[in-house]
Design an enzyme around this catalytic site. Sequence first.
Site, short mmCIF file in Angstrom:
data_model
loop_
_atom_site.label_atom_id
_atom_site.label_comp_id
_atom_site.label_asym_id
_atom_site.label_seq_id
_atom_site.Cartn_x
_atom_site.Cartn_y
_atom_site.Cartn_z
N SER A 138 -1.71 -1.22 2.84
CA SER A 138 -1.91 -0.40 3.99
C SER A 138 -2.00 1.15 3.82
O SER A 138 -1.38 1.67 2.87
CB SER A 138 -0.97 -0.99 5.10
OG SER A 138 -1.22 -0.22 6.20
N TYR A 151 7.85 -1.25 8.39
CA TYR A 151 6.42 -1.66 7.70
C TYR A 151 6.19 -0.57 6.64
O TYR A 151 5.43 -0.93 5.62
CB TYR A 151 5.51 -1.80 8.95
CG TYR A 151 4.07 -2.17 8.44
CD1 TYR A 151 3.86 -3.31 8.00
CD2 TYR A 151 2.95 -1.40 8.67
CE1 TYR A 151 2.65 -3.96 7.49
CE2 TYR A 151 1.67 -1.81 8.41
CZ TYR A 151 1.48 -3.05 7.77
OH TYR A 151 0.12 -3.60 7.45
N1 NAP Z 1 -4.75 -4.85 11.13
C1 NAP Z 1 -4.33 -3.74 10.51
O1 NAP Z 1 -4.48 -2.79 11.31
C2 NAP Z 1 -4.23 -3.78 9.04
C3 NAP Z 1 -4.19 -2.25 8.53
C4 NAP Z 1 -3.83 -2.62 7.10
C5 NAP Z 1 -3.30 -3.30 6.35
N2 NAP Z 1 -3.29 -4.73 7.05
C6 NAP Z 1 -2.46 -5.96 6.46
O2 NAP Z 1 -3.71 -6.64 6.12
C7 NAP Z 1 -3.12 -8.26 6.16
C8 NAP Z 1 -3.62 -8.90 7.01
O3 NAP Z 1 -3.53 -8.52 8.40
P1 NAP Z 1 -4.33 -8.75 9.54
O4 NAP Z 1 -4.57 -7.68 10.22
O5 NAP Z 1 -5.49 -9.78 9.21
O6 NAP Z 1 -3.18 -9.83 10.68
P2 NAP Z 1 -3.30 -11.22 11.02
O7 NAP Z 1 -4.39 -11.49 11.97
O8 NAP Z 1 -1.89 -11.37 11.86
O9 NAP Z 1 -3.13 -12.22 9.62
C9 NAP Z 1 -1.78 -12.08 8.92
C10 NAP Z 1 -1.97 -13.46 8.05
O10 NAP Z 1 -1.08 -13.52 7.24
C11 NAP Z 1 -0.53 -14.85 7.28
N3 NAP Z 1 1.15 -14.85 6.91
C12 NAP Z 1 1.84 -13.96 7.61
N4 NAP Z 1 3.18 -14.44 7.06
C13 NAP Z 1 2.95 -15.38 6.15
C14 NAP Z 1 3.96 -16.07 5.33
N5 NAP Z 1 5.24 -15.99 5.39
N6 NAP Z 1 3.38 -17.12 4.55
C15 NAP Z 1 1.96 -17.08 4.48
N7 NAP Z 1 1.20 -16.55 5.31
C16 NAP Z 1 1.72 -15.53 6.11
C17 NAP Z 1 -0.82 -15.35 8.45
O11 NAP Z 1 -0.82 -16.70 8.42
P3 NAP Z 1 0.08 -17.76 9.23
O12 NAP Z 1 0.64 -16.92 10.40
O13 NAP Z 1 -0.63 -19.00 9.56
O14 NAP Z 1 1.09 -18.15 7.92
C18 NAP Z 1 -2.12 -14.71 8.83
O15 NAP Z 1 -3.30 -15.64 8.10
C19 NAP Z 1 -1.44 -7.81 6.18
O16 NAP Z 1 -1.12 -7.79 4.98
C20 NAP Z 1 -1.56 -6.42 6.99
O17 NAP Z 1 -0.14 -5.96 6.69
C21 NAP Z 1 -3.52 -4.77 8.65
#
Ligand code: NAP
Length: 257
Positions: A138, A151
């Site tokens: 991120s 975070y």
């Molecule tokens: N959205 C943003 O602005 C943003 C920006 C930069 C980086 N990111 C990063 O991108 C990644 C995906 O985020 P997103 O925005 O797509 O959010 P999201 O829709 O909340 O997706 C998060 C995913 O991670 C999985 N997860 C969480 N805890 C887990 C665990 N203990 N074991 C296995 N799976 C787990 C969740 O699945 P389950 O709950 O089904 O396990 C879900 O599939 C993250 O690493 C986040 O930090 C997001």
Amino acid sequence: MTKPRRVLVTGASSGIGAATARLLASRGFDVVAVARRLDRLEALAKDTGIAVHRLDVTDFNAIKALAAELQPVGIDALVNIAGGATDAALVEDADPDSWRAMFEVNVLGVQQMIAHFLPLLRDAARANGSADILTVTSTAGRTPYESGGGYNVAKYGATALMGVLRLELAGEPIRVIEIAPGMVKTEGFALGRFAGDTSRVEALYKDVENPLSAEDVAEVIVASLELPSHINLDQVTMRPVAQAAQHKLVRGKLEPK
Ligand SMILES: NC(=O)c1ccc[n+]([C@@H]2O[C@H](COP(=O)([O-])OP(=O)(O)OC[C@H]3O[C@@H](n4cnc5c(N)ncnc54)[C@H](OP(=O)(O)O)[C@@H]3O)[C@@H](O)[C@H]2O)c1
């Protein structure tokens, strides 16, 4: 016909991970998708034919068991997307359990996935000449911001982990790719950070012209994997045009002067 490359994607039940799993499958990759919410994975499997497994990346015995299960078929690429934020607290107020949870999923989960799947990736590299490890970090791992503490710390850790790994794997035909997105409007991310408070989630994205979508990030992830295998995108920072820097988010219409 050459065998499709098999890619293991974590965090595939929603947001960036689900979009990545779908896009990979549509481009002919053989995808194994994992997350904790099996109902969502099963819906993904029904739509796409992707293989799915329930996995909590903070359960290290479960990671080990999955690696043993997949060892006979192997994997060519590991894509670590599982992660997120569990609070938006000031350093002085932060709950250590929340910080611990962020460190476990964003750093230790990635480290344990790499540790257990590296033998399979090395087998793939021996057989086919290349393998890939890609992690979504991120821009929170590039610049600190108020209330980002736990975070920020976790994503700085994930970035450091990928940098160390790239050095440690030097000499092997294994790419180590880090994709660091800025603002992405996904289903779960901001909800997790703001403890389900939808009014704060709406305020975050309000009037931002085209925040990145999960599909946008998936495009960059898949493009980085599709490049010729000697090209390693070490660190890709991607943001919406409306976000020039972590503290420079423009709300309203973007217009030429
Ligand atoms: N959205 C943003 O602005 C943003 C920006 C930069 C980086 N990111 C990063 O991108 C990644 C995906 O985020 P997103 O925005 O797509 O959010 P999201 O829709 O909340 O997706 C998060 C995913 O991670 C999985 N997860 C969480 N805890 C887990 C665990 N203990 N074991 C296995 N799976 C787990 C969740 O699945 P389950 O709950 O089904 O396990 C879900 O599939 C993250 O690493 C986040 O930090 C997001």
